[in-house]
Design a protein around this motif. Structure first.
Motif, short mmCIF file in Angstrom:
data_model
loop_
_atom_site.label_atom_id
_atom_site.label_comp_id
_atom_site.label_asym_id
_atom_site.label_seq_id
_atom_site.Cartn_x
_atom_site.Cartn_y
_atom_site.Cartn_z
N ASN A 55 118.57 79.81 85.61
CA ASN A 55 118.35 80.02 84.17
C ASN A 55 118.31 81.52 83.88
OD1 ASN A 55 116.09 80.73 82.07
ND2 ASN A 55 116.90 78.74 81.44
N LYS A 56 118.97 81.94 82.79
CA LYS A 56 119.12 83.36 82.50
C LYS A 56 117.80 84.09 82.31
CE LYS A 56 120.53 82.11 77.86
NZ LYS A 56 121.71 82.05 77.01
N THR A 112 119.82 90.22 88.46
CA THR A 112 119.94 89.30 87.33
C THR A 112 121.31 88.63 87.35
OG1 THR A 112 118.41 90.59 85.98
CG2 THR A 112 119.88 89.10 84.80
N TRP A 113 122.35 89.44 87.51
CA TRP A 113 123.72 88.92 87.58
C TRP A 113 123.87 87.94 88.75
CZ3 TRP A 113 127.10 89.62 91.69
CH2 TRP A 113 128.40 89.12 91.50
N ASN A 120 116.46 86.92 84.75
CA ASN A 120 115.99 88.18 84.19
C ASN A 120 114.66 88.59 84.82
OD1 ASN A 120 116.07 90.38 82.18
ND2 ASN A 120 114.34 89.29 81.29
N LYS A 143 120.08 93.00 76.92
CA LYS A 143 119.20 93.42 78.01
C LYS A 143 119.13 94.95 78.07
CE LYS A 143 118.54 92.58 82.96
NZ LYS A 143 117.12 92.27 82.87
N HIS A 175 119.53 88.44 71.86
CA HIS A 175 120.58 87.53 72.36
C HIS A 175 120.58 86.20 71.62
CE1 HIS A 175 123.37 85.58 74.99
NE2 HIS A 175 122.48 84.69 75.39
N LYS A 203 121.90 84.73 87.91
CA LYS A 203 122.45 83.99 86.75
C LYS A 203 123.86 83.49 87.02
CE LYS A 203 123.60 84.59 81.84
NZ LYS A 203 125.05 84.47 81.90
N GLU A 204 124.72 84.37 87.48
CA GLU A 204 126.15 84.02 87.58
C GLU A 204 126.51 83.32 88.89
OE1 GLU A 204 127.86 84.30 84.91
OE2 GLU A 204 126.50 85.63 83.81
N PHE A 212 124.53 88.99 76.04
CA PHE A 212 123.33 88.94 76.88
C PHE A 212 123.04 90.28 77.55
CE2 PHE A 212 121.36 88.24 81.06
CZ PHE A 212 120.18 87.62 80.68
N TYR A 213 124.04 90.89 78.18
CA TYR A 213 123.81 92.12 78.91
C TYR A 213 123.61 93.32 77.99
CZ TYR A 213 124.81 89.36 83.00
OH TYR A 213 124.76 88.40 83.97
N LYS A 219 123.39 80.45 89.62
CA LYS A 219 123.27 79.54 88.47
C LYS A 219 121.81 79.25 88.10
CE LYS A 219 127.71 79.20 88.27
NZ LYS A 219 128.42 80.16 87.48
#
Length: 129
Positions: A36-37, A26-27, A41, A105, A94, A30-31, A101-102, A34
């Motif tokens: 969508n979160k 997920t990280w 997920n 989760k 969230h 997402k990070e 966010f985390y 880039k």
């Protein structure tokens, strides 16, 4: 009762490893990529599901069911419902409650654990009972 408690502990241990896998992917998505979160997920969750099925089949429930693909479909179906619940809780915590966010989760994973263990014990790995 002791057997169920031991299975729940093993399921939780597999789940912790799955959670680490889930969080990492997920990280990453997402990070770093880039994405969508919520899609990130779903990606993290999906990779963890495959890992968790294999470990739960072999270690937690010692399944000898020769219908591996059918059993995986049950596991995947239960996990998909879990994903829907996970995403719903993630959204609520969230987006609506404005929690990190985390952290959101993590809470969602804890809640969905109860669903996943119960449903898999009763349907996926019930050994024909």
């Amino acid at each position: 009762m002791l057997k169920i408690a031991l299975s729940a502990a093993k399921f939780a241990a597999v789940g912790l490893l799955g959670m680490a896998i889930d969080f990492f992917f997920t990280w990453l998505c997402k990070e770093k990529l880039k994405i969508n979160k919520f899609i990130a997920n779903a990606i993290g969750f999906s990779i963890a599901v495959v890992n968790n099925y294999i470990l739960n089949r072999i270690w937690t429930f010692s399944s000898k069911n020769p219908q591996v693909f059918e059993q995986f479909l049950y596991f995947l179906g239960i996990s998909s419902i879990g994903l829907a619940l996970n995403s719903t809780f993630l959204y609520l915590f969230h987006q609506k409650l404005r929690l990190n966010f985390y952290f959101s989760k993590l809470i969602a994973i804890g809640i969905v654990f109860i669903w996943n263990f119960s449903a898999n014990l009763l349907f996926t790995f019930n050994n024909g009972k």
